[in-house]
Design a protein around this motif. Structure first.
Motif, PDB file in Angstrom:
ATOM      1  N   TRP A  85       0.841  -1.206   0.000  1.00 56.54           N
ATOM      2  CA  TRP A  85       0.000   0.000   0.000  1.00 56.54           C
ATOM      3  C   TRP A  85       0.876   1.256   0.000  1.00 56.54           C
ATOM      4  N   ALA A  86       2.015   1.164   0.687  1.00 60.93           N
ATOM      5  CA  ALA A  86       2.936   2.309   0.694  1.00 60.93           C
ATOM      6  C   ALA A  86       3.455   2.573  -0.721  1.00 60.93           C
ATOM      7  N   LEU A  87       3.797   1.484  -1.415  1.00 59.92           N
ATOM      8  CA  LEU A  87       4.300   1.634  -2.788  1.00 59.92           C
ATOM      9  C   LEU A  87       3.201   2.197  -3.697  1.00 59.92           C
ATOM     10  N   ALA A  88       1.998   1.650  -3.582  1.00 58.92           N
ATOM     11  CA  ALA A  88       0.885   2.096  -4.436  1.00 58.92           C
ATOM     12  C   ALA A  88       0.606   3.584  -4.217  1.00 58.92           C
ATOM     13  N   LEU A  89       0.562   3.992  -2.961  1.00 65.38           N
ATOM     14  CA  LEU A  89       0.259   5.402  -2.669  1.00 65.38           C
ATOM     15  C   LEU A  89       1.348   6.326  -3.211  1.00 65.38           C
ATOM     16  N   GLY A  90       2.599   5.945  -3.003  1.00 67.41           N
ATOM     17  CA  GLY A  90       3.702   6.777  -3.489  1.00 67.41           C
ATOM     18  C   GLY A  90       3.689   6.885  -5.007  1.00 67.41           C
ATOM     19  N   ALA A  91       3.559   5.734  -5.675  1.00 65.78           N
ATOM     20  CA  ALA A  91       3.641   5.727  -7.143  1.00 65.78           C
ATOM     21  C   ALA A  91       2.441   6.442  -7.771  1.00 65.78           C
ATOM     22  N   CYS A  92       1.245   6.187  -7.230  1.00 65.52           N
ATOM     23  CA  CYS A  92       0.051   6.798  -7.844  1.00 65.52           C
ATOM     24  C   CYS A  92       0.002   8.298  -7.547  1.00 65.52           C
ATOM     25  N   PHE A  93       0.200   8.683  -6.307  1.00 60.49           N
ATOM     26  CA  PHE A  93       0.181  10.120  -5.972  1.00 60.49           C
ATOM     27  C   PHE A  93       1.357  10.838  -6.634  1.00 60.49           C
ATOM     28  N   GLY A  94       2.502  10.153  -6.733  1.00 59.52           N
ATOM     29  CA  GLY A  94       3.675  10.750  -7.378  1.00 59.52           C
ATOM     30  C   GLY A  94       3.419  11.052  -8.847  1.00 59.52           C
ATOM     31  N   PHE A 134       2.434  23.335 -15.040  1.00 58.08           N
ATOM     32  CA  PHE A 134       1.847  22.157 -14.392  1.00 58.08           C
ATOM     33  C   PHE A 134       2.554  21.868 -13.061  1.00 58.08           C
ATOM     34  N   LEU A 135       3.882  22.023 -13.098  1.00 57.47           N
ATOM     35  CA  LEU A 135       4.683  21.738 -11.896  1.00 57.47           C
ATOM     36  C   LEU A 135       4.228  22.595 -10.716  1.00 57.47           C
ATOM     37  N   LYS A 136       3.882  23.849 -11.009  1.00 55.36           N
ATOM     38  CA  LYS A 136       3.482  24.781  -9.942  1.00 55.36           C
ATOM     39  C   LYS A 136       2.246  24.284  -9.207  1.00 55.36           C
ATOM     40  N   ILE A 137       1.411  23.553  -9.885  1.00 61.38           N
ATOM     41  CA  ILE A 137       0.214  23.011  -9.247  1.00 61.38           C
ATOM     42  C   ILE A 137       0.436  21.555  -8.840  1.00 61.38           C
ATOM     43  N   GLY A 138       1.062  20.791  -9.749  1.00 63.81           N
ATOM     44  CA  GLY A 138       1.228  19.346  -9.521  1.00 63.81           C
ATOM     45  C   GLY A 138       2.086  19.031  -8.308  1.00 63.81           C
ATOM     46  N   LEU A 139       3.159  19.794  -8.145  1.00 62.87           N
ATOM     47  CA  LEU A 139       4.075  19.503  -7.034  1.00 62.87           C
ATOM     48  C   LEU A 139       3.407  19.751  -5.676  1.00 62.87           C
ATOM     49  N   PRO A 140       2.766  20.922  -5.471  1.00 60.15           N
ATOM     50  CA  PRO A 140       2.070  21.102  -4.181  1.00 60.15           C
ATOM     51  C   PRO A 140       0.977  20.056  -3.954  1.00 60.15           C
ATOM     52  N   VAL A 141       0.263  19.692  -5.033  1.00 62.57           N
ATOM     53  CA  VAL A 141      -0.786  18.674  -4.884  1.00 62.57           C
ATOM     54  C   VAL A 141      -0.170  17.341  -4.438  1.00 62.57           C
ATOM     55  N   THR A 142       0.978  17.006  -5.049  1.00 66.83           N
ATOM     56  CA  THR A 142       1.647  15.758  -4.670  1.00 66.83           C
ATOM     57  C   THR A 142       2.113  15.828  -3.218  1.00 66.83           C
ATOM     58  N   LEU A 143       2.659  16.971  -2.848  1.00 67.87           N
ATOM     59  CA  LEU A 143       3.133  17.122  -1.468  1.00 67.87           C
ATOM     60  C   LEU A 143       1.990  16.954  -0.474  1.00 67.87           C
ATOM     61  N   VAL A 144       0.878  17.631  -0.761  1.00 65.99           N
ATOM     62  CA  VAL A 144      -0.282  17.529   0.140  1.00 65.99           C
ATOM     63  C   VAL A 144      -0.777  16.078   0.186  1.00 65.99           C
ATOM     64  N   SER A 145      -0.895  15.464  -0.980  1.00 66.02           N
ATOM     65  CA  SER A 145      -1.383  14.075  -1.031  1.00 66.02           C
ATOM     66  C   SER A 145      -0.445  13.154  -0.258  1.00 66.02           C
ATOM     67  N   MET A 146       0.872  13.381  -0.429  1.00 72.41           N
ATOM     68  CA  MET A 146       1.834  12.501   0.239  1.00 72.41           C
ATOM     69  C   MET A 146       1.859  12.737   1.746  1.00 72.41           C
ATOM     70  N   LEU A 147       1.607  13.978   2.155  1.00 73.32           N
ATOM     71  CA  LEU A 147       1.530  14.228   3.607  1.00 73.32           C
ATOM     72  C   LEU A 147       0.311  13.506   4.179  1.00 73.32           C
ATOM     73  N   LEU A 148      -0.790  13.565   3.414  1.00 68.03           N
ATOM     74  CA  LEU A 148      -1.988  12.830   3.851  1.00 68.03           C
ATOM     75  C   LEU A 148      -1.695  11.326   3.891  1.00 68.03           C
ATOM     76  N   ALA A 149      -0.984  10.839   2.843  1.00 71.16           N
ATOM     77  CA  ALA A 149      -0.658   9.409   2.788  1.00 71.16           C
ATOM     78  C   ALA A 149       0.241   9.028   3.962  1.00 71.16           C
TER      79      ALA A 149
END
Lengths: 418, 154
Positions: free
Chosen positions: A355-364, A394-409
């Motif tokens: 699950w850790a791998l799935a969350l990292g790869a999909c959110f990443g 895209f990076l300006k939005i995608g990176l913060p979204v990934t960070l937020v998602s990964m913090l939640l994960a």
């Protein structure tokens, strides 16, 4: 071993540049590890995960056969009309439709279906389509995280393990849903000024006639129930002792049987480049395994973490997210799977590692424009429609979204598995 | 018999657009020529693409329209879209020209032309020698010549 590592790393680097088609890179890599006898042909064939290929091919076929019926266009238009042109409602309805479709079809297909209609809706509403397109890309990767069939990294993990469809949902859907709500709300706040709609423009969306988007009602009645039935069958595949690939291929076969479309046309709808990309990757990763490179990476991780489960779980999730963001989440997951297999095996077959791998790869997959196939495809469509999405934009939005998602994960993994 | 007994008389002179010509001017040439498409040459004068009815529509209509597989559910006239896209008249032809063109050398045959019109959705086939356009043959002229011969031989 050095050659296998060099070839795989070089392939990842070339894929990341987007200069050469990723399928060509994977196939060249596979040929080279075979020609240099880094891996024997028998071992290479064994390294190919036919469960993954069968599942992908089956789902691609079902989407291809149901698409000409117009059912997906109908869904997208209805989603747009449900909003009645109100900005928050537009974001919520399009994002929800995209996320739910992505959970049960693949992300790439979902964005290809949603993007043209979103352009049309934005044109009718006289608003900039790019915020909506970017939101759809991001939530398609989050929605795809929720199920076994939703995102290629999950399909790869399912192919390598005995994890069931229901286990994927039970473990990943809660955090995917939470990330979806928070990310969608955040993106609405970011874009709300660009989504203001004039009252007269709201009426134009309601003028679209979704009923007329159904191009072939008879074919829809024949094929869409089979797609729904197949998805329902995924929930029971473990109880019935049927592998996911068998479920998908059975659904696809029945659909081909009842469909009136020419079988040549339907089979041509399979994304062969994607399947060959997977074949090339499996062979290259097989070479990494055969030569002991994977063992070394796993041992290296275990020595750094000193076998600490928390460090390993969070390390896997964040490494997968960063790696997927830089390269492409498919090859990265393919390479991580045997590593994770060893680490989780050493921990008594602890599924939390997957699950850790799935969350990292999909959110990443949301971090950069090249991180997931859906991002690349949507950006390509937007460019052809005259509205290119820049890498940095895209990076300006995608990176913060990934960070937020990964913090939640990270919070989710900590609370649920540690 | 000549390998192009049918198509030899069909070769027409055509105005060659420049890739830097604005779309508005190109469309005027297109209308004036009476041809469905015109060849385009680069700054070096060498043939580099085609700009015709389809390319004009692509310039004029919103880009997503081409990506919709079906648009029967859009009950709108194109007035709004045309107004929004009117800026395209100042854009250079090279932005919209079709670079996946099919051309033939001066020694082309009737059979070669027939194969091109059968397999490709082109409205004209330029005859090109050393990168320069000698003339064009239109699909409708080719069809008319074929049909006349067909009727006459019956």
């Amino acid at each position: 071993m050095a050659l296998a590592v060099i070839l795989f790393t070089a392939a990842l680097a070339v894929i990341a540049t987007e200069r050469v088609d990723r399928t060509k890179v994977a196939l060249i890599g596979a040929c080279l590890v075979l020609l240099t006898q880094t891996i024997e042909q028998d071992a290479a064939i064994e390294a190919i995960d036919w469960n993954t290929l069968g599942l992908l091919a089956g789902m691609m076929l079902m989407v291809k056969v149901t698409e000409p019926t117009g059912v997906y266009t109908w869904l997208a238009i209805r989603a747009g009309q449900l909003s009645r042109g109100r900005p928050l409602a537009i974001v919520v309805s399009l994002a929800t439709t995209t996320a739910v479709l992505s959970a049960f079809l693949d992300n790439l297909t979902t964005v290809l279906l949603m993007v043209p209609i979103t352009f049309l809706l934005a044109d009718a509403l006289d608003i900039d389509p790019l915020p909506l397109i970017i939101i759809e890309i991001l939530v398609s990767n989050i929605g795809g995280t929720a199920t076994l069939i939703g995102d290629p990294p999950n399909i790869l993990i399912a192919g390598a393990t005995d994890l069931t469809f229901v286990e994927f949902i039970v473990n990943l859907a809660p955090i995917a849903a939470l990330a979806f709500v928070i990310v969608t709300a955040g993106l609405y706040l970011v874009y709300r000024r660009q989504l203001r709609v004039a009252p007269e423009a709201r009426k134009r969306v309601m003028e679209l006639d979704p009923a007329r988007s159904i191009e072939d009602l008879d074919e829809l009645k024949r094929t869409v129930p089979i797609l729904i039935g197949t998805i329902l069958l995924f929930f029971a595949h473990q109880a019935l002792h049927i592998e996911p690939a068998t479920v998908a291929m059975t659904g696809a076969t029945v659909m081909l049987l009842v469909s009136r479309q020419a079988i040549e046309k339907s089979l041509a709808g399979i994304e062969w480049p994607t399947l060959f990309f997977f074949v090339g990757l499996f062979v290259m990763v097989g070479a990494l395994e055969e030569t002991g490179a994977i063992d070394e990476v796993a041992e290296g991780i275990a020595s750094v973490t000193a076998g600490d489960r928390s460090a390993e779980l969070l390390g896997i999730a964040w490494t997968a997210a960063i790696g997927s963001g830089i390269v492409d989440n498919i090859p990265f997951t393919a390479a991580m799977i045997p590593v994770v297999e060893q680490l989780q095996g050493a921990n008594g077959g602890d599924d939390a590692y997957w699950w850790a791998l799935a969350l990292g790869a999909c959110f990443g997959g949301n971090a950069t424009l090249v991180a997931a196939a859906a991002n690349v495809a949507a950006a390509g469509m937007a460019a052809r429609a005259g509205r290119p999405i820049g890498f940095i934009a895209f990076l300006k939005i995608g990176l913060p979204v990934t960070l937020v998602s990964m913090l939640l994960a990270t919070g989710y993994i900590t609370v649920r598995y540690l | 018999m000549s390998p192009r007994a049918l198509s030899d008389p069909l070769l027409r002179d055509a105005h060659v657009l420049r890739a830097s010509d604005p779309v508005g001017e190109a469309v005027r040439h297109l209308l004036h020529s009476g041809l469905p498409a015109l060849p385009v040459a680069g700054e070096d004068g060498r043939f580099c693409g085609i700009f015709g009815e389809r390319e004009f529509m692509e310039a004029l209509f919103p880009g997503y329209l081409k990506q919709l597989k079906y648009a029967g559910f859009v009950p709108r006239s194109l007035e709004d879209a045309l107004q929004k896209r009117s800026s395209c008249r100042a854009e250079p032809v090279r932005t919209y020209m079709n670079t996946e063109h099919i051309d033939v050398a001066p020694d082309f045959s009737d059979a070669q032309l027939a194969e091109i019109f059968l397999h490709h959705r082109v409205l004209i086939v330029p005859v090109v020698e050393d990168g320069r356009v000698d003339g064009v043959i239109t699909r409708s002229d080719f069809f008319r010549a074929l049909a006349d011969r067909f009727i006459a031989s019956g």
